[in-house]
Enzyme design. Structure first.
Site, PDB file in Angstrom:
ATOM      1  N   GLU A 173      12.190 -13.975   5.138  1.00 37.90           N
ATOM      2  CA  GLU A 173      10.762 -13.406   5.397  1.00 37.90           C
ATOM      3  C   GLU A 173      10.083 -13.382   4.179  1.00 37.90           C
ATOM      4  OE1 GLU A 173      13.824 -11.779   5.294  1.00 37.90           O
ATOM      5  OE2 GLU A 173      13.583  -9.811   4.648  1.00 37.90           O
ATOM      6  N   GLY A 229      18.591  -3.617   4.668  1.00 41.54           N
ATOM      7  CA  GLY A 229      18.438  -1.874   4.393  1.00 41.54           C
ATOM      8  C   GLY A 229      19.118  -1.870   2.941  1.00 41.54           C
ATOM      9  N   HIS A 256      17.105 -13.508   2.206  1.00 41.60           N
ATOM     10  CA  HIS A 256      15.967 -12.989   3.036  1.00 41.60           C
ATOM     11  C   HIS A 256      14.718 -14.256   3.381  1.00 41.60           C
ATOM     12  CE1 HIS A 256      16.683  -8.713   2.758  1.00 41.60           C
ATOM     13  NE2 HIS A 256      17.226  -9.114   1.523  1.00 41.60           N
ATOM     14  N   LYS A 273      -2.821  -4.463   6.096  1.00 45.15           N
ATOM     15  CA  LYS A 273      -4.128  -4.149   5.654  1.00 45.15           C
ATOM     16  C   LYS A 273      -4.923  -5.553   6.063  1.00 45.15           C
ATOM     17  CE  LYS A 273      -7.315  -2.144   3.542  1.00 45.15           C
ATOM     18  NZ  LYS A 273      -7.465  -0.613   3.531  1.00 45.15           N
ATOM     19  N   SER A 322     -14.959   6.885   7.847  1.00 42.37           N
ATOM     20  CA  SER A 322     -15.345   7.122   6.312  1.00 42.37           C
ATOM     21  C   SER A 322     -16.065   6.036   6.003  1.00 42.37           C
ATOM     22  CB  SER A 322     -13.795   7.249   5.558  1.00 42.37           C
ATOM     23  OG  SER A 322     -13.271   6.049   5.689  1.00 42.37           O
ATOM     24  N   GLY A 323     -16.271   5.110   6.786  1.00 45.33           N
ATOM     25  CA  GLY A 323     -17.036   3.681   6.273  1.00 45.33           C
ATOM     26  C   GLY A 323     -15.990   2.860   5.520  1.00 45.33           C
ATOM     27  N   GLY A 324     -14.971   3.129   5.416  1.00 46.26           N
ATOM     28  CA  GLY A 324     -13.596   2.371   4.982  1.00 46.26           C
ATOM     29  C   GLY A 324     -13.438   1.318   5.933  1.00 46.26           C
ATOM     30  N   VAL A 325     -12.407   0.439   5.723  1.00 44.76           N
ATOM     31  CA  VAL A 325     -11.914  -0.592   6.465  1.00 44.76           C
ATOM     32  C   VAL A 325     -11.250  -0.120   7.699  1.00 44.76           C
ATOM     33  CG1 VAL A 325     -10.813  -2.890   6.782  1.00 44.76           C
ATOM     34  CG2 VAL A 325     -11.947  -2.251   4.774  1.00 44.76           C
ATOM     35  N   ASP A 326     -10.163   0.694   7.324  1.00 41.43           N
ATOM     36  CA  ASP A 326      -9.158   1.242   8.196  1.00 41.43           C
ATOM     37  C   ASP A 326      -9.714   1.979   9.444  1.00 41.43           C
ATOM     38  OD1 ASP A 326      -7.816  -0.074   6.589  1.00 41.43           O
ATOM     39  OD2 ASP A 326      -6.452   1.614   5.704  1.00 41.43           O
ATOM     40  N   SER A 327     -10.511   3.000   8.985  1.00 41.59           N
ATOM     41  CA  SER A 327     -11.034   3.967   9.898  1.00 41.59           C
ATOM     42  C   SER A 327     -12.257   3.284  10.851  1.00 41.59           C
ATOM     43  CB  SER A 327     -11.830   5.280   9.563  1.00 41.59           C
ATOM     44  OG  SER A 327     -12.830   5.073   8.685  1.00 41.59           O
ATOM     45  N   SER A 328     -13.093   2.182  10.282  1.00 35.79           N
ATOM     46  CA  SER A 328     -13.812   1.506  10.944  1.00 35.79           C
ATOM     47  C   SER A 328     -13.181   0.795  12.132  1.00 35.79           C
ATOM     48  CB  SER A 328     -14.690   0.838   9.885  1.00 35.79           C
ATOM     49  OG  SER A 328     -15.409   1.357   8.813  1.00 35.79           O
ATOM     50  N   CYS A 378      20.657  -9.847   6.172  1.00 35.84           N
ATOM     51  CA  CYS A 378      21.180  -9.121   5.039  1.00 35.84           C
ATOM     52  C   CYS A 378      21.811  -8.157   5.555  1.00 35.84           C
ATOM     53  CB  CYS A 378      20.239  -8.814   4.083  1.00 35.84           C
ATOM     54  SG  CYS A 378      20.896  -8.272   2.372  1.00 35.84           S
ATOM     55  N   TYR A 379      21.274  -6.753   5.392  1.00 36.10           N
ATOM     56  CA  TYR A 379      22.131  -5.531   5.943  1.00 36.10           C
ATOM     57  C   TYR A 379      22.555  -6.001   7.353  1.00 36.10           C
ATOM     58  CZ  TYR A 379      23.605  -1.030   7.395  1.00 36.10           C
ATOM     59  OH  TYR A 379      24.293   0.135   8.070  1.00 36.10           O
TER      60      TYR A 379
END
Ligand code: XMP
Length: 517
Positions: free
Chosen positions: A175, A58, A173, A373, A227-233, A85-86
């Site tokens: 990660e 953080g 880190h 994503k 919308s036809g985009g990836v996320d909403s689909s 770390c933090y």
């Protein structure tokens, strides 16, 4: 919150730039991971029944009054903790150690020396492992029960642990990819120290999410703007899997979509997935509102406002709705993080449905909130969405409206649609689509003189643009092979009647943006 039959590792988020990555790395070990704000109570954590807890890094200093602290009772839950770390510093400070703010800060790659080869955290890590350091503060006194397991020349408490209580801390880190064996450390923590079962995958995510959505929604109904985009689909298909016809999707055709896009959305979601789809061809509403407007922000505002009007008009036709589904991803949640520290759920502003009207009282349903994503893409594939949709380049909400520079007319949109389709087609044929973050075409507000056959022409000029990027915050122009540009230019001038000149945009972001408007 997705409750799972699978083992869970909770990431307590102290506002780290990298907390998203930590959860992701745990999921890559085959164990489900969820990010929760550091303010969560120990009781809530106990109720989640995690096999382990990771304290993220953080930006704060533990020495600053009011800096984020977890509920102290977390240390009495008997659950293994890894502080990063933090996370290490706050754990040390709260358990009786001390942290200082040395003048010399430490950033960048460092070789650590593992000084305790019995440490379970480092069991599969080489003696001198390269890690990514990024810290101002350092621990200068470790709490009772802890001992040092790794050092660097400048940081005597690079890694510490209390194996009895199963508390571990690292100043670096693990990660991030720069920490070459970081993945092994996270794997050791999650699988060996926490003893979590590695039986989670995207299929399990679907099972859990479906159960969760059913429990939350009951017999009520959900609206989703498609919308036809990836996320909403992906969100729509996932919710549809859970509740079938209780989901209604609204798809607004703003007239600024790509070639054949409306048809393919209707085909895929209406016919193939048999979703309850409310379709509104509103191109006329958008075009008449945009008549004569050329200023980019004015165009965006109009497109946003008309979208809101149409979306709510269509929503009202859908009957009694209790939830609004959104394809919000974790990075979106982070962007709208509340100042109190925890991620908060705000409707994405570019979805343009913020500020619900009085008569529409919807709860939000955001089943992708924990994911990144690329994880959403994997989920989409698992749900049977076609690769072409799942791997699509980003496309802005206002669509070709912000790529028709100058006035947006039906004719110019048709021209641009053809140009865009040829450009994308040539990129796909050359096998380059997957190497490019985003490829786009714009029509400029100038005409140019040309000659075709024996005739003088005076037609539109288009620009092609392709960029590489990690996150759209910065971008570089794609070094498109000349033959691809050549084929695209020849085809555009031959096949698109309104265009006689093709340019290629070689500006990076910054100073330019990806879109022209
Ligand atoms: P810029 O042009 O700001 O774009 O470099 C960065 C990324 O955001 C996309 N973009 C949008 N996406 N609604 C969206 O959903 C919008 O209004 C919008 N404007 C830009 C752009 O395509 C790029 O991927």
């Amino acid at each position: 919150m997705v409750t799972s039959e699978h083992d869970l590792v909770v990431v307590l988020d102290f506002g780290a730039q990298y907390s998203q990555l930590i959860a992701r790395r745990v999921r890559e070990c085959g164990v489900y991971s969820q990010i929760v704000p550091y303010t969560v109570s120990a009781e809530d954590i106990r109720a989640m029944n995690p096999r382990g807890i990771i304290f993220s890094g953080g930006p704060s200093s533990v020495k600053t009054p009011g800096s984020p602290r977890p509920d102290a009772a977390i240390f009495s839950l008997g659950i293994p903790i890894l502080g990063i770390c933090y996370g290490l510093q706050v754990m040390s400070e709260m358990l009786g150690g001390n942290v200082t703010c040395p003048e010399k800060k430490e950033y960048g790659l460092q070789n650590i020396d593992i000084v305790d080869r019995n440490s379970a955290l480092f069991s599969s890590v080489s003696d001198k492992s390269r890690v990514w350091m990024s810290h101002g503060d350092s621990v200068d006194k470790i709490p009772e029960g802890f001992h040092v397991t790794a050092v660097t020349p400048t940081c005597p408490y690079t890694a510490i642990e209390d194996p009895v209580r199963r508390f571990y801390g690292v100043q670096f880190h693990p990660e991030v990819v720069h920490s070459e064996e970081g993945e092994k450390m996270i794997r050791s923590f999650v699988l060996d120290i926490c003893g979590a079962r590695a039986d989670w995958n995207m299929g399990s995510f679907i099972d859990d999410a479906v159960r969760e959505i059913r429990e939350k929604v009951g017999s009520r109904r959900v609206l989703c703007g498609l919308s036809g985009g990836v996320d909403s689909s992906v969100a729509a298909v996932l919710i549809h899997k859970a509740i079938g016809d209780q989901l209604v999707c609204v798809f607004v055709n703003n007239g600024m979509l790509r070639k054949n896009e409306a048809e393919s959305v209707l085909e895929l979601f209406g016919r193939h997935f048999q979703m309850n789809l409310q379709y509104a061809d509103a191109s006329e509403d958008f075009l008449s509102a945009l008549k004569g407007v050329t200023e980019p922000e004015a165009k965006r505002k109009i497109i946003g406002r008309v979208f809101v009007d149409i979306f709510y008009r269509e929503a009202r036709k859908c009957g009694d709705i209790s939830f609004l589904a959104q394809g919000t991803l974790y990075p979106d949640v982070i962007e709208s993080r509340s100042p109190s520290g925890g991620p908060s759920s705000t409707i994405k502003s570019h979805h343009n449905v913020g500020g619900l009207p009085e008569d529409l009282k919807w709860e939000l349903l955001e089943p992708l909130k924990e994911l990144f994503k690329d994880e959403v893409r994997e989920l989409g594939k698992e749900l049977g969405l076609p690769d072409e949709l799942v791997n699509r380049h980003p496309f802005p909400g206002p669509g070709l409206g912000v790529r028709c520079i100058g006035e947006v007319t039906r004719e110019r949109l048709d021209t641009l649609r053809d140009v865009d389709a040829i450009f994308i087609d040539e990129i796909r044929k050359a096998g380059l689509y997957g190497k490019i973050w985003q490829a786009l075409a714009d029509l400029l507000p100038v005409k140019s003189v040309g000659v075709q056959g024996d005739e003088r022409t005076y037609r539109e000029v288009c620009t092609l643009r392709a960029v590489t990027s990690e996150d759209a915050m910065t971008a570089d122009w794609f070094r498109m092979p000349y033959d691809v540009l050549q084929k695209a230019a020849v085809r555009i001038c031959n096949e698109v009647p309104g265009v006689n000149r093709v340019l290629y945009d070689i500006t990076s972001k910054p100073p330019a943006t990806i879109e022209w408007e």
